[in-house]
Design an enzyme around this catalytic site. Structure first.
Site, PDB file in Angstrom:
ATOM      1  CE1 TYR A  89      -4.199   1.590  -0.351  1.00 18.19           C
ATOM      2  CE2 TYR A  89      -3.542   2.691   1.294  1.00 18.19           C
ATOM      3  CZ  TYR A  89      -4.377   2.659   0.091  1.00 18.19           C
ATOM      4  OH  TYR A  89      -5.246   3.512  -0.050  1.00 18.19           O
ATOM      5  NE  ARG A 137      -9.285  13.005  -3.151  1.00 18.06           N
ATOM      6  CZ  ARG A 137      -8.585  12.621  -2.241  1.00 18.06           C
ATOM      7  NH1 ARG A 137      -7.313  13.176  -2.033  1.00 18.06           N
ATOM      8  NH2 ARG A 137      -8.999  11.740  -1.311  1.00 18.06           N
ATOM      9  CE  LYS A 155      -6.641   2.352   2.258  1.00 17.04           C
ATOM     10  NZ  LYS A 155      -7.608   3.598   2.516  1.00 17.04           N
ATOM     11  CD  GLU A 226      -9.189   4.599  -0.234  1.00 18.69           C
ATOM     12  OE1 GLU A 226      -8.217   4.932   0.157  1.00 18.69           O
ATOM     13  OE2 GLU A 226     -10.149   4.291   0.627  1.00 18.69           O
ATOM     14  CG  ASP A 227      -7.580   7.141  -3.469  1.00 16.43           C
ATOM     15  OD1 ASP A 227      -7.675   7.908  -2.537  1.00 16.43           O
ATOM     16  OD2 ASP A 227      -6.952   6.323  -3.476  1.00 16.43           O
ATOM     17  CG  ASP A 249     -10.008   4.777   4.672  1.00 21.97           C
ATOM     18  OD1 ASP A 249     -10.233   4.680   5.493  1.00 21.97           O
ATOM     19  OD2 ASP A 249      -8.821   4.808   4.256  1.00 21.97           O
ATOM     20  CG  ASP A 250     -10.014   8.886   0.364  1.00 22.99           C
ATOM     21  OD1 ASP A 250      -8.918   8.488   0.692  1.00 22.99           O
ATOM     22  OD2 ASP A 250     -10.634   8.650  -0.781  1.00 22.99           O
ATOM     23  CG  ASN A 396       0.104   9.123   2.326  1.00 27.95           C
ATOM     24  OD1 ASN A 396       1.198   8.974   2.990  1.00 27.95           O
ATOM     25  ND2 ASN A 396      -0.811   8.633   2.767  1.00 27.95           N
TER      26      ASN A 396
END
Length: 538
Positions: A89, A137, A155, A226-227, A249-250, A396
């Site tokens: 990850y 993203r 993930k 996610e993203d 999660d973000d 990150n």
């Protein structure tokens, strides 16, 4: 069993050919050397892994090992969490996305047929957790389109390794909703739709069908978004969070893990300054979905100290690429308005050092993906204001981090309370060792997911997310506290995930969203044992 959705063209229209292949079986004994030994095999795999000098090569090796020998892959993960997590990850998964060439996705062109595609999944009854991305993203890399699929896969590997979710119950999905990245639109090897992303209204129409069909086909499934780009991330979580078992999660996971580290950092900072916890002020650099999501979650810190919603909001300041966010500055994105300042009407304030001196924060958090944004001037300004400044550069991967640990240590004279998104090495300073925290979401989402699944929660409430954060904050051992750690050592992830799952189940019960009513009569010790017994082991 693995579903492969392969794009084929018929009369100029792309369709999906659905095929499946069984999971790799362990080799029959007759096909192995007579002296085959699993421990020797494990040691050979570790030696092969460590012989590779590039992290992306290690990622590729681990991906192939996972496909060929699931048990050995997860034995390696569990026994070497600190070494393996950055490979499967953050940060290596970003490089894996850039080199991604797989074909598993659900496309905008499948609208009207999403349910039929999902029903081809070979283990519908076993599905419990899905990570869904549209690749818009990724990790500060931007819009990668279908190349974001490794995010979902990575993930889910951490759900298995970190919380013992059974591998066969995981469902990785990448939604192909086009891309706005021109190089992919021009790339003959790009496997996604060669079209610009749809409007928000069109995306919502597609997602309405997708989320509904997911709930019908997989009635026991928890979904993690996610993203997604900021606008869509907020729109989707607001639209679906009360209809389905869903969290982002973000927004929520990042907020929870930062809240946990901040709780521990704030206590150490207040102990050094003598100021009460209610005196803390937080300045954010970065006001996208992650930044605003974290800010929303950190309001809980102040409310836990007895402050009202409005008082809690007043302790938080946000900056974006144009500087301090305030009402008189002019039009802004909808998600930024909640924290926009009403108490400043001066000229635009863009220099971060000047903003620090104006706000006088106790904590500086970065979710800007701007390398070096926390300069020497900024850190020294924070150190002049605080005996132990809290500095969390959370972007990150490492190359986008607002500052590095050795810089923060040097510029704060060793006094910084530091947590980052990506891992940094420990630093020796003035005769003792300083340890950086890593506000990695993997501390939160595996346990949160496990608890929601075991509770059979019909939705993921704010109280469940907050419970996961408090569970993590309270999981430090005495030895870890003696070292001023803000987060526990990642090697304890299974133990931590069990404790978080227990807290999440209790929060679900209190909120009345649990459907495993038989768990309500269990005491905490019995329930924790019940959770631990359900963790899969390789």
């Amino acid at each position: 069993m693995t579903i492969v959705l392969t794009p084929v063209w018929h009369n100029g229209v792309q369709k999906l050919k659905v095929t499946s292949r069984p999971p790799p079986a362990r080799p029959a004994k007759g096909l192995l050397p007579v002296a085959f030994n699993e421990d020797v095999h494990y040691a050979r795999c570790m030696a092969q892994l460590r012989s590779k000098d590039k992290d992306i090569e290690k990622n590729i090796y681990l991906t192939q090992l996972k496909d060929a020998d699931l048990n050995t892959f997860y034995r390696i993960c569990l026994n070497n969490m600190a070494e393996i997590t950055p490979l499967i990850y953050t940060p290596t998964v970003g490089d894996a996305c850039l080199q991604f060439r797989t074909t598993s996705f659900i496309s905008l062109k499948d609208k009207g047929n999403i349910g039929k595609i999902l029903r081809n999944w070979p283990r519908v009854d076993e599905a419990r957790i899905s990570v869904v991305t549209d690749g818009s993203r990724i990790l500060g890399l931007g819009d990668l389109g279908v190349n974001g699929m490794p995010i979902s896969i990575g993930k889910l590997s951490l759900y298995v390794a970190g919380a013992g979710i059974r591998p066969e119950s995981t469902v990785p999905i990448c939604l192909d909703m086009g891309t706005d990245t021109q190089r992919y639109l021009d790339d003959p090897l790009y496997l996604g739709l060669r079209q610009r992303r749809p409007s928000l209204d069109e995306a919502i129409e597609f997602m309405d069908e997708f989320m509904h069909e997911m709930s019908v086909v997989f009635p026991k499934l928890l979904i993690q978004h996610e993203d997604f780009s900021s606008a869509k991330a907020f729109a989707f979580i607001d639209r679906y969070r009360d209809q389905y078992p869903l969290f982002n999660d973000d927004i929520q996971g990042t907020g929870a893990v930062v809240l946990s580290g901040f709780l521990n950092a704030a206590k150490l900072s207040s102990a050094a300054s003598g100021r009460p916890l209610t005196d803390h002020k937080i300045l954010f650099l970065g006001a996208g979905s992650a930044g605003v999501g974290v800010a929303m979650q950190l309001m809980s810190f102040f409310k836990l100290q007895g402050l009202s919603d409005e008082e809690a909001r007043s302790r938080i300041y946000l900056c974006d690429s144009q500087g301090l966010i305030y009402d008189a500055r002019g039009p802004m994105a909808e998600h930024k308005k909640f924290f926009s300042r009403k108490d400043y009407e001066g000229p635009p304030m863009k220099d971060l050092t000047n903003i620090v001196n104006y706000v006088q924060p106790t904590a500086l958090l970065g979710l800007s993906t701007t390398k070096g944004a926390f300069s020497e001037s900024v850190i020294r300004a924070m150190s002049a204001l605080n005996a132990r400044p809290i500095v969390f550069p959370l972007s990150n991967p490492v190359r986008l981090s607002e500052c590095e640990f050795h810089e923060a240590v040097e510029w704060s004279n060793g006094n910084v309370l530091f947590a980052s998104g990506s891992p940094f090495p420990e630093e020796a300073f003035d005769g003792h060792m300083l340890y950086p925290g890593q506000g990695n979401n993997m501390y939160i989402f595996p346990g949160l997911g496990l608890g929601a699944i075991i509770a059979r929660a019909c939705k993921v409430t704010d109280s469940m997310v907050e419970a996961s954060s408090l569970g993590l904050a309270n999981s430090l051992t005495a030895a870890e506290r003696d070292d001023d750690l803000l987060y526990p050592r990642v090697e304890r992830i299974r133990e931590i995930s069990g404790q978080i799952a227990l807290a999440v189940i209790r929060a679900a019960q209190k909120a009345g969203v649990d459907r495993s009513s038989e768990l309500r009569s269990m005491g905490d010790r019995e329930l924790l044992a019940f959770v631990q017994e359900r963790m899969w082991h390789p």
